[in-house]
Design an enzyme around this catalytic site. Structure first.
Site, PDB file in Angstrom:
ATOM      1  N   ALA A   1       0.814  -1.224   0.000  1.00 39.06           N
ATOM      2  CA  ALA A   1       0.000   0.000   0.000  1.00 39.06           C
ATOM      3  C   ALA A   1       0.848   1.275   0.000  1.00 39.06           C
ATOM      4  CB  ALA A   1      -0.936  -0.002   1.212  1.00 39.06           C
ATOM      5  N   HIS A   2       1.983   1.245   0.718  1.00 36.61           N
ATOM      6  CA  HIS A   2       2.689   2.529   0.889  1.00 36.61           C
ATOM      7  C   HIS A   2       3.457   2.970  -0.356  1.00 36.61           C
ATOM      8  CE1 HIS A   2       7.049   1.509   1.747  1.00 36.61           C
ATOM      9  NE2 HIS A   2       6.532   0.316   1.907  1.00 36.61           N
TER      10      HIS A   2
ATOM     11  N   CYS B   1      16.088   0.487   1.757  1.00 38.06           N
ATOM     12  CA  CYS B   1      16.317  -0.328   2.956  1.00 38.06           C
ATOM     13  C   CYS B   1      17.799  -0.575   3.177  1.00 38.06           C
ATOM     14  CB  CYS B   1      15.559  -1.650   2.846  1.00 38.06           C
ATOM     15  SG  CYS B   1      14.871  -1.971   1.252  1.00 38.06           S
TER      16      CYS B   1
HETATM   17  N1  PLP Z   1       9.426  -5.374  -3.168  1.00 37.95           N
HETATM   18  C1  PLP Z   1       9.881  -4.264  -3.741  1.00 37.95           C
HETATM   19  C2  PLP Z   1      10.244  -4.289  -5.190  1.00 37.95           C
HETATM   20  C3  PLP Z   1      10.031  -3.093  -3.002  1.00 37.95           C
HETATM   21  O1  PLP Z   1      10.490  -1.983  -3.598  1.00 37.95           O
HETATM   22  C4  PLP Z   1       9.683  -3.105  -1.628  1.00 37.95           C
HETATM   23  C5  PLP Z   1       9.873  -1.905  -0.784  1.00 37.95           C
HETATM   24  O2  PLP Z   1      10.762  -1.108  -1.014  1.00 37.95           O
HETATM   25  C6  PLP Z   1       9.193  -4.293  -1.078  1.00 37.95           C
HETATM   26  C7  PLP Z   1       9.077  -5.406  -1.875  1.00 37.95           C
HETATM   27  C8  PLP Z   1       8.805  -4.385   0.358  1.00 37.95           C
HETATM   28  O3  PLP Z   1       7.548  -3.803   0.599  1.00 37.95           O
HETATM   29  P1  PLP Z   1       7.161  -3.306   2.061  1.00 37.95           P
HETATM   30  O4  PLP Z   1       7.978  -2.075   2.330  1.00 37.95           O
HETATM   31  O5  PLP Z   1       5.689  -3.015   1.987  1.00 37.95           O
HETATM   32  O6  PLP Z   1       7.463  -4.414   3.000  1.00 37.95           O
END
Ligand code: PLP
Length: 400
Positions: free
Chosen positions: A207-208, A332
Site C-alpha cells: 500500500a505505501h 532499505c
Molecule cells: N518489493 C519491492 C520491489 C520493493 O520496492 C519493496 C519496498 O521497497 C518491497 C518489496 C517491500 O515492501 P514493504 O515495504 O511493503 O514491505
C-alpha cells in the site's frame, strides 16, 4: 527551505482521500472485522469493499486477494508458502531437493527468503540480468529443472525501474506447470496490471508505494494455487492469513487502489514527461552523467543516474541539505556502505555502483519541483567533484 521529495520508490505520502477514508476506522468504527455484532460487521463490510478494490486494480477476483502486513510479508508468504506446499515434481528422483528460479536483481523481500530457503536445503538459481537489469526469459526457461517448484521474477525493479518480461516467463512456467510469483510492488500504480495478462499465480503489492499507509500489502493468489500459511493463529484466517485485520490500513489500501486505477491513464504520462525532462536536463548540465537502465522499458517515474567521480552517499546528504530527497541504492540498504546488489548485477564496476543515485518522481511532483532540482543538483555535483582529486586529475588530463 524548499523541500522536494524525489524518493517515491522508497515510499509515497498517504493521499488525502486515503487518509479521509481511513480516519473513521481508528475511533468510531473500531470493531473487530471478525465479530458478528454490528460494530464488527461494519468493519467486515469495509474490509471486503477494500478487497474488491484491490482485486479490481489487479484484474483479479476478490477471493484471490490476501491482505498482509506489506510487500515483504506478501513476498515471504508467496515464496515460503508455495515452496512448502509444493510436492517434489513427478519425474524427479528420490532424495532430490526442491528448486527455485529467481534473478540477481530481486528486492531483499524476495532475495532474503530465497537465501533462507537455501539454508533450509532448497536449491536456488539466481539468473543474471543484462546491463539494463533485464533478465532474458529464455535464460529463466533454461534454468528450469525437473525439481523446480517456483519461479519468482519481479515486475519492476525498485532501483532502476526496469520492467522484467514476466509475461513471457509465465508462458514458460505454464508449459512446465511451475508456479510463478512476481513482486509487483514497484509496478502497481505506475503501469497497468492485469493478473490474467501477466499470467503469474502469485503477485505481491504494497500500500505505501501507491499512496496508501505503511504496513499493509496484499498477495494475489490465483484460484487453485496451493499455499501453506506463514502464520498460525485465530481471527480472520478465512483467506489463509490469520490475525485480527488491520481495518484502517486495509481500508486505506482499498482507497489507494481505487485512486491508482483511476489516475493511471493521466498520471503516468505526466510523470514520464517530467522524468524525461529531468534526465535531459541532467545530461545537458552535468558532464559524463549516465542513466542506468535507460535502454530497457522502465516505470515512468524512476531515474537512476550515475555521476562518475561523485560518492553517491555524499551527494544524497548534500542534496538533503538543499531540501532534495533522493536515495543511493535501495532505501532499505541506505546507511550501509555495501554497494547495491542490483547495480553490481548489471555489471557496474564498484566505483560506478558507488556513484549512482536514484531519483523517483510521483503524483505530487510539480514542474516547479523539477525546476528546483535542475537548478540545485548540477552545482552540487560540480562542488563534490572539485573536492575529489581523481576528478581534478581527470579534468587536467582532459585539458592537456
Ligand atoms: N518489493 C519491492 C520491489 C520493493 O520496492 C519493496 C519496498 O521497497 C518491497 C518489496 C517491500 O515492501 P514493504 O515495504 O511493503 O514491505
Amino acid at each position: 527551505m524548499r523541500r522536494v521529495y524525489l524518493d517515491y520508490n522508497a515510499t509515497t505520502p498517504v493521499a488525502p482521500e486515503v487518509l479521509e477514508a481511513m480516519l473513521p476506522f481508528f475511533a468510531g468504527d473500531y470493531g473487530n472485522a471478525s465479530s458478528i455484532h454490528a460494530f464488527g460487521q461494519k468493519c467486515r463490510a469495509a474490509v471486503e469493499g477494500a478487497r474488491d478494490s484491490v482485486a479490481k486494480l489487479l484484474g483479479a477476483r476478490a477471493s484471490e486477494i490476501v491482505f498482509t502486513s506489506g510487500g515483504t510479508e506478501a513476498d515471504n508468504l508467496a515464496i515460503f508458502g508455495a515452496v512448502s506446499a509444493a510436492p517434489l515434481p513427478a519425474g524427479s528422483s528420490a532424495g532430490e531437493r526442491k528448486h527455485v528460479v529467481t534473478t540477481t536483481v530481486e528486492h531483499a523481500a524476495v532475495k532474503s527468503p530465497c537465501e533462507e530457503l537455501e539454508r533450509r536445503g532448497v536449491e536456488v538459481t539466481y539468473v543474471p540480468v543484462n546491463r539494463e537489469g533485464r533478465v532474458c526469459p529464455e535464460k529463466i526457461a533454461g534454468a528450469i529443472r525437473p525439481e523446480t517448484v517456483l519461479i519468482s521474477v519481479m515486475l519492476a525493479n525498485n532501483e532502476l525501474g526496469t520492467l522484467e518480461p514476466v509475461e513471457r516467463i509465465a508462458q514458460f512456467a505454464a508449459e512446465k506447470k511451475i508456479l510463478l510469483h512476481t513482486d509487483a510492488v514497484q509496478a502497481a500504480g505506475k503501469i497497468a496490471l492485469d493478473v490474467n495478462r501477466i499470467g503469474a499465480h502469485l503477485l505481491s503489492i504494497s500500500a505505501h508505494k501507491i499512496y496508501g499507509p505503511k504496513g499493509v500489502g496484499a498477495l494475489y493468489v490465483r484460484e487453485g494455487t496451493q499455499l501453506d500459511p506463514l502464520l498460525f493463529g485465530g481471527h480472520g484466517g478465512r483467506d489463509g492469513r490469520p490475525g485480527t485485520e488491520n481495518v484502517p490500513g486495509i481500508v486505506g489500501m482499498g482507497k489507494a487502489a481505487d485512486l491508482a486505477r483511476m489516475q493511471l491513464a493521466e498520471g503516468s504520462p505526466r510523470i514520464a514527461a517530467l522524468r524525461d525532462r529531468f534526465e535531459r536536463g541532467m545530461l545537458a548540465a552535468i558532464p559524463l552523467v549516465r542513466i542506468n537502465g535507460c535502454c530497457a522499458p522502465r516505470t515512468p517515474n524512476t531515474s537512476n543516474l550515475l555521476f562518475p567521480h561523485v560518492e553517491a552517499e555524499a551527494l544524497v546528504i548534500a542534496l538533503d541539505l538543499k531540501g532534495i530527497a533522493c536515495s543511493a541504492g535501495a532505501a532499505c540498504s541506505s546507511g550501509t556502505v555495501e554497494p547495491s546488489h542490483v547495480l553490481t548485477a548489471i555489471g557496474l564496476p564498484m566505483p560506478d555502483a558507488h556513484a549512482s543515485v536514484r531519483f523517483s518522481l510521483g503524483r505530487y511532483t510539480t514542474d516547479d519541483d523539477l525546476a528546483y532540482a535542475l537548478d540545485v543538483i548540477p552545482p552540487v555535483v560540480q562542488r563534490l567533484r572539485s573536492l575529489n582529486p581523481q576528478w581534478r586529475d581527470a579534468a587536467v588530463a582532459e585539458k592537456a
